[in-house]
Scaffold this motif. Structure first.
Motif, PDB file in Angstrom:
ATOM      1  N   GLY A  33       0.849  -1.195   0.000  1.00 49.99           N
ATOM      2  CA  GLY A  33       0.000   0.000   0.000  1.00 49.99           C
ATOM      3  C   GLY A  33       0.881   1.240   0.000  1.00 49.99           C
ATOM      4  N   SER A  34       0.265   2.367   0.179  1.00 42.83           N
ATOM      5  CA  SER A  34       0.983   3.635   0.005  1.00 42.83           C
ATOM      6  C   SER A  34       2.127   3.835   1.011  1.00 42.83           C
ATOM      7  CB  SER A  34       0.005   4.807   0.084  1.00 42.83           C
ATOM      8  OG  SER A  34      -0.617   4.840   1.346  1.00 42.83           O
ATOM      9  N   GLY A  35       2.093   3.114   2.143  1.00 39.09           N
ATOM     10  CA  GLY A  35       3.159   3.251   3.144  1.00 39.09           C
ATOM     11  C   GLY A  35       4.546   2.920   2.613  1.00 39.09           C
ATOM     12  N   ILE A  36       4.614   2.035   1.618  1.00 40.34           N
ATOM     13  CA  ILE A  36       5.936   1.637   1.101  1.00 40.34           C
ATOM     14  C   ILE A  36       6.593   2.777   0.318  1.00 40.34           C
ATOM     15  CG2 ILE A  36       5.176   0.619  -1.099  1.00 40.34           C
ATOM     16  CD1 ILE A  36       7.317  -1.548  -0.684  1.00 40.34           C
ATOM     17  N   SER A  37       5.810   3.727  -0.167  1.00 45.77           N
ATOM     18  CA  SER A  37       6.380   4.800  -0.995  1.00 45.77           C
ATOM     19  C   SER A  37       6.622   6.101  -0.230  1.00 45.77           C
ATOM     20  CB  SER A  37       5.477   5.060  -2.207  1.00 45.77           C
ATOM     21  OG  SER A  37       5.444   3.924  -3.051  1.00 45.77           O
ATOM     22  N   VAL A 107       3.976  -9.358  -6.940  1.00 47.21           N
ATOM     23  CA  VAL A 107       3.708  -8.204  -6.080  1.00 47.21           C
ATOM     24  C   VAL A 107       2.332  -7.679  -6.466  1.00 47.21           C
ATOM     25  CG1 VAL A 107       4.439  -5.887  -5.393  1.00 47.21           C
ATOM     26  CG2 VAL A 107       6.158  -7.587  -6.052  1.00 47.21           C
ATOM     27  N   ILE A 108       1.457  -7.575  -5.476  1.00 45.47           N
ATOM     28  CA  ILE A 108       0.140  -6.979  -5.704  1.00 45.47           C
ATOM     29  C   ILE A 108       0.201  -5.597  -5.064  1.00 45.47           C
ATOM     30  CG2 ILE A 108      -2.353  -7.187  -5.296  1.00 45.47           C
ATOM     31  CD1 ILE A 108      -1.866 -10.206  -4.716  1.00 45.47           C
ATOM     32  N   THR A 109      -0.105  -4.545  -5.815  1.00 46.99           N
ATOM     33  CA  THR A 109       0.003  -3.211  -5.226  1.00 46.99           C
ATOM     34  C   THR A 109      -1.245  -2.375  -5.450  1.00 46.99           C
ATOM     35  OG1 THR A 109       1.402  -1.242  -5.007  1.00 46.99           O
ATOM     36  CG2 THR A 109       1.122  -2.119  -7.239  1.00 46.99           C
ATOM     37  N   GLN A 110      -1.486  -1.483  -4.476  1.00 42.14           N
ATOM     38  CA  GLN A 110      -2.550  -0.487  -4.610  1.00 42.14           C
ATOM     39  C   GLN A 110      -1.965   0.809  -5.133  1.00 42.14           C
ATOM     40  OE1 GLN A 110      -3.999  -0.539  -0.414  1.00 42.14           O
ATOM     41  NE2 GLN A 110      -5.943  -0.746  -1.438  1.00 42.14           N
ATOM     42  N   ASN A 111      -0.653   0.861  -5.232  1.00 41.77           N
ATOM     43  CA  ASN A 111      -0.006   2.116  -5.613  1.00 41.77           C
ATOM     44  C   ASN A 111      -0.031   2.318  -7.127  1.00 41.77           C
ATOM     45  OD1 ASN A 111       0.492   2.414  -2.938  1.00 41.77           O
ATOM     46  ND2 ASN A 111       2.606   1.716  -3.040  1.00 41.77           N
ATOM     47  N   ILE A 112       0.027   3.579  -7.501  1.00 39.69           N
ATOM     48  CA  ILE A 112      -0.044   3.928  -8.924  1.00 39.69           C
ATOM     49  C   ILE A 112       1.271   4.556  -9.367  1.00 39.69           C
ATOM     50  CG2 ILE A 112      -2.539   4.267  -8.864  1.00 39.69           C
ATOM     51  CD1 ILE A 112      -1.868   7.339  -8.736  1.00 39.69           C
ATOM     52  N   LEU A 125       1.071  -6.683 -10.071  1.00 35.35           N
ATOM     53  CA  LEU A 125      -0.359  -6.562 -10.345  1.00 35.35           C
ATOM     54  C   LEU A 125      -0.847  -5.240  -9.759  1.00 35.35           C
ATOM     55  CD1 LEU A 125      -1.376 -10.230  -9.443  1.00 35.35           C
ATOM     56  CD2 LEU A 125      -1.019  -9.273 -11.722  1.00 35.35           C
ATOM     57  N   GLU A 126      -1.189  -4.308 -10.627  1.00 34.03           N
ATOM     58  CA  GLU A 126      -1.577  -2.964 -10.189  1.00 34.03           C
ATOM     59  C   GLU A 126      -3.092  -2.868 -10.062  1.00 34.03           C
ATOM     60  OE1 GLU A 126       0.527  -1.168 -13.531  1.00 34.03           O
ATOM     61  OE2 GLU A 126       1.851  -0.153 -12.100  1.00 34.03           O
ATOM     62  N   LEU A 127      -3.575  -3.026  -8.828  1.00 29.44           N
ATOM     63  CA  LEU A 127      -5.026  -3.050  -8.592  1.00 29.44           C
ATOM     64  C   LEU A 127      -5.694  -1.718  -8.922  1.00 29.44           C
ATOM     65  CD1 LEU A 127      -5.199  -4.917  -5.181  1.00 29.44           C
ATOM     66  CD2 LEU A 127      -6.020  -5.780  -7.382  1.00 29.44           C
TER      67      LEU A 127
END
Ligand code: NAD
Ligand code: ZN
Length: 260
Positions: A33-37, A107-112, A125-127
């Motif tokens: 999620g966004s915390g990684i960035s 890697v499944i991510t919510q990030n864009i 995989l960009e959800l």
């Protein structure tokens, strides 16, 4: 022993636990999620320093707001992406390294923000889609992000073919469905993995909240690396509170030591 020592011991123990899980894994999946960035200079949405303190999500991140006033969205995108000039941080690189080592399969991510790909991750995989393409909603003309980014440095981009202001990046706005094929692949990965690691997500947004549960029901071991507790922590086998950019490189180091 001081309180801090005890805290450090707990984190160290959880890092070792996650590394052991990975050594025994055949198919690990990482969900981010966004915390990684955050360490790359991109703030999260929620929280004290979150973007929603200064921007109204209804205006800048919903499909209705976008159609009403695309200029406002592009102002937001400029601050978020162009000014941030983000590059991957040690957490992104650690995950790419685990894929290189053959243990992380997706890697499944919510990030864009495309930072996993920049760090070298192959299967992402960009959800919520990504900024890599921008489409004109009026005439269908497609633009590369790099091209739009150059224009955005000077002014709001408009379609060069039809003049429309409705240029929309291929990201999922509030009020839009997730890309069904990406979502079903993410669910499939969650079902077939033997280790599922969450990094930097509060696990409140769907499907973030449900993917770890799918993995657990299918027998996977679960780990979470997050700055603060989430409501789902009780279902995890290992819980490491702290910064992803500090913890994940230690996990990789320990993983490699154990594998030797
Ligand atoms: P969230 O904002 O709900 O949660 C982020 C979590 O990360 C929080 O629990 C926070 O404690 C944790 N965190 C903060 N800094 C951290 C660090 N250094 N290391 C580890 N954890 C840290 O974010 P979400 O659950 O991902 O959902 C918000 C939505 O916002 C997502 O759908 C995502 O698409 C979108 N978003 C994306 C970006 C991006 O592309 N980088 C940025 C902001 C928001
Ligand atoms: Zn057009």
């Amino acid at each position: 022993m001081s309180f801090e020592d005890t805290d450090m011991d707990i984190i160290e123990e959880q890092i070792k636990k996650i590394s052991r899980m990975l050594v025994n894994a055949k198919h690990a999946v990482v969900f981010t999620g966004s915390g990684i960035s955050v360490a790359s200079g991109i703030p999260t949405f929620r929280g004290a320093d979150g973007l929603w303190m200064r921007w109204n999500p209804e205006e800048v991140a919903s499909i209705y707001g976008f159609k009403r006033n695309p200029a406002k969205f592009w102002e937001f995108a400029k601050e978020l992406i162009v000014k941030a000039k983000a590059s991957p941080n040690p957490a992104h690189y650690a995950i790419a390294e685990l894929e290189e080592e053959g243990v992380v399969k997706a890697v499944i991510t919510q990030n864009i923000d495309m930072l996993h790909q920049s760090a070298g991750s192959k299967k992402v995989l960009e959800l919520h889609g990504s900024m890599s393409y921008v489409d004109c909603l009026e005439c269908g003309k497609e633009y590369d992000w790099e091209y739009i980014e150059e224009i955005l440095k000077k002014k709001q981009p408009v379609c060069e073919v039809c003049g429309s202001e409705l240029l929309k990046p291929r990201v999922v706005f509030f009020g839009e469905p997730l890309p069904p094929d990406v979502l079903s692949e993410a669910m499939e990965e969650s079902r077939k993995c033997d280790v599922f690691i969450v990094v930097g997500s509060s696990l409140v947004v769907y499907p973030a909240a449900s993917l770890p549960e799918i993995a657990k029901r299918s027998g996977a071991k679960l780990a979470i690396v997050n700055l603060e507790p989430t409501e789902k922590d009780h279902i995890f086998d290992a819980v490491a509170y702290g910064k992803a950019e500090e913890i994940l490189p230690q996990v990789v180091e320990e993983f490699k030591r154990l594998r030797r």
